[in-house]
Structure formats: C-alpha cells, structure tokens
Design an enzyme around this catalytic site. Sequence first.
Site, PDB file in Angstrom:
ATOM      1  N   GLU A   1      -3.694  -2.696   5.886  1.00 33.15           N
ATOM      2  CA  GLU A   1      -2.638  -2.451   4.887  1.00 33.15           C
ATOM      3  C   GLU A   1      -1.411  -1.778   5.504  1.00 33.15           C
ATOM      4  OE1 GLU A   1      -3.713   0.158   1.625  1.00 33.15           O
ATOM      5  OE2 GLU A   1      -1.916  -0.353   0.498  1.00 33.15           O
TER       6      GLU A   1
ATOM      7  N   LYS B   1      -3.527  -6.645   3.418  1.00 34.94           N
ATOM      8  CA  LYS B   1      -3.050  -6.062   2.152  1.00 34.94           C
ATOM      9  C   LYS B   1      -1.602  -5.618   2.344  1.00 34.94           C
ATOM     10  CE  LYS B   1      -4.024  -2.417  -1.232  1.00 34.94           C
ATOM     11  NZ  LYS B   1      -5.081  -1.735  -1.971  1.00 34.94           N
TER      12      LYS B   1
HETATM   13  P1  13P Z   1      -1.141   0.637  -5.539  1.00 34.97           P
HETATM   14  O1  13P Z   1      -1.524  -0.732  -6.031  1.00 34.97           O
HETATM   15  O2  13P Z   1      -1.069   1.668  -6.608  1.00 34.97           O
HETATM   16  O3  13P Z   1       0.070   0.577  -4.652  1.00 34.97           O
HETATM   17  O4  13P Z   1      -2.333   1.136  -4.621  1.00 34.97           O
HETATM   18  C1  13P Z   1      -2.921   0.263  -3.757  1.00 34.97           C
HETATM   19  C2  13P Z   1      -3.493   0.992  -2.624  1.00 34.97           C
HETATM   20  O5  13P Z   1      -4.645   0.824  -2.298  1.00 34.97           O
HETATM   21  C3  13P Z   1      -2.647   1.888  -1.864  1.00 34.97           C
HETATM   22  O6  13P Z   1      -3.268   2.184  -0.655  1.00 34.97           O
END
Ligand code: 13P
Length: 339
Positions: free
Chosen positions: A178, A220
């Site tokens: 991510e 992600k």
């Molecule tokens: P949000 O969808 O609230 O951005 O959170 C996703 C997430 O896992 C952040 O690390």
Amino acid sequence: MNWDSLVDIANAMVEKGKGILAADESTPTCAKRFDSIGVDSTAESRNAYRDMLFTAPGMEEFISGVILFDETIRQSTLKDGVPFPDHFKALGIIPGIKVDKGAHPMAGTDGEKVTEGLDGLSERLFEYYAQGARFAKWRAVLTITDDTPSSECVSANAHALARFAALCQEHGLVPIVEPEILMDGSHTIEDAFIITEEVLHTTFYELYAQGVTYEGMVLKPNMVLSGYDCASQSSADEIAEMTVTCLSRTVPSAVPGIAFLSGGQSNEKATAHLNAMNQLLNGSGPWNLTYSYGRALQAPALKTWAGSSDNVEAAQDAFLKRARLNALATMGEYTVDME
Ligand code: 13P
C-alpha cells in the site's frame, strides 16, 4: 477453499463481487474515530465495535478478507468467545493483519515520512500465521507539495514495501502493498497522476529487484484524485480514466488484483469511482479492481453504533449497505439511486 498457496489466497482476496474490509486502525487512530462519536476508546469498546462489524449477518457475501490490528487478532466474538480469525475462517473470509509500525519522520527530508516495522517482522509474521492470518498489510504515506515527495522518500518507502512483501511471501502470507499518496493539499489531478505513476514504477521496480512474486500479492493504491483543497474537482469518469491509465502503465498484468483505499473520499464517491473504473474496463482489464476500504465502509456504521449495544443491528445494516454497494461497484453494476 484452498488457502495454502499464495496465488490462491491472492485470487480469493480480489474475487469479483467482493472486497476487503480494512478494520486495522491502530489504537491511536481508533481513539480518534471514537472521539468523533463521544465514546471512550478501551480494549473493551474496541472489541465491541469490531464485534458489531464482524458479526454482521451475511457479510461474507460481500467481504473476501478483513485486515485486523495486532490487538484485534487476539480478541474474540462477544457472544461465543470465538477468536476473530477462527470466526472468519468459519465464514470463508480470509483474516489479514497490519504489520507496519506506522509512518515516522525520515531523516534528511523536509518533514517527509518513511514507514517502519521491518525489525522483528519475520518473528511477528510467524506468530500471525499461526494465529490464522493469511495476508498482511504495509502502508507507506506520501504527500504532494511543491517539493514533495522527494525521490529519496519515494525510494526508501518502495524499498521497505518490497522488503515487507518478500518476507510475507517467505512466511506464506500474501502481502498487500500500500503506497498511499494522500489527498491533503491543493494539487491537481494531473499532479496526482504524475506522482502516482512515479511511486508505482519505483515500487514495482523494488518488488522485482527483491524477488517478489507478482501473482501472489495485492496492490492497494490511492485513486488518482485532485487534493481536497484543489479548486477543480474531477468527474467520476475522468477519475476512472486517469486512474486506469496510470495503473495500466505501471502495474504488471501478473498482479491478480488491485484493492483501492478510500483515503478520505465520501462513502458515495468511493463507491461511484470504483464503479466507473469497472464500467470502463468492462471486465477486460488484466487485474480485478476492488475495494479495501476503511472509512468508506465503516463511517455510517460507526456513527449509527455510537457505542451502544442497542444500535448494533442498525449499525450492521449501515455497514452491510456500503459493503453491498461496493460489491456491485466491483462489477460496474452500482447506480446512485441505490443509495
Ligand atoms: P481508508 O479506506 O480509510 O483510507 O483506509 C484504508 C487503509 O487501510 C489505510 O491504510
């Protein structure tokens, strides 16, 4: 379901018509969310809140996996005392775990951050696997200003993401990689496109260099969006076009799926943007596009719950509504009138 192979787990995580619930808020983030509804954040109240979400009847129809926090993977359902990972396994939902230790100031930069948590990660992954986790998440945070992100910050974060991903695969867990570019600021959607392209290129370069198997990972990313304070906000179709173009330039087709973060978008917009991308691809993209939302899945449920067991059923309905609409968006079948 066979959850033994990384490729099987990754494919199950991004199955069409389902998505991932990000419920891995750290204790300080949870306290911030509970502050907004006037609830004290304690181990008990956090357990009660997570129990409300995780026992929502039928959630397995829309949710393929749930990302847990270290405290939560050790907690249990309130009614039967079943550890959450076992509860999910019985429902056919894959339990996952956040393993990074947060974004910390990066030396030599002007206030930029690098995500930490590699020390001792191997031992922690070993324990989480034994507790039932089959995937793990690591989040890097980048900010767009006139001078940032710096190339040092982009490359340090990409390097750490790849080290995390390689370790996960070695331990039999699918990494959720991510690299989040925040919506904070007044940057345009074109700025976001350029930075997202650079960050994803650098990240995949590091993943390749460190021997990560693309078929056994999930990306992600953020969607390509202008900053909150930008005067010009784009339409869903423009966001879909820019995001899909950016991903098609940077994400190998061997990656089975891309599960977006919501990043502070409104619930409805997070759903509409995902839907627009899936309509654009019309089933022909190399990867499945789905959700791994935190706020955009939980916000209405959190507000409805408000810390009271009397509100559990209504809060679960609010959560299931968002889950169902996002599930439809993974197939391009959502319309605004469903709201
Ligand atoms: P949000 O969808 O609230 O951005 O959170 C996703 C997430 O896992 C952040 O690390």
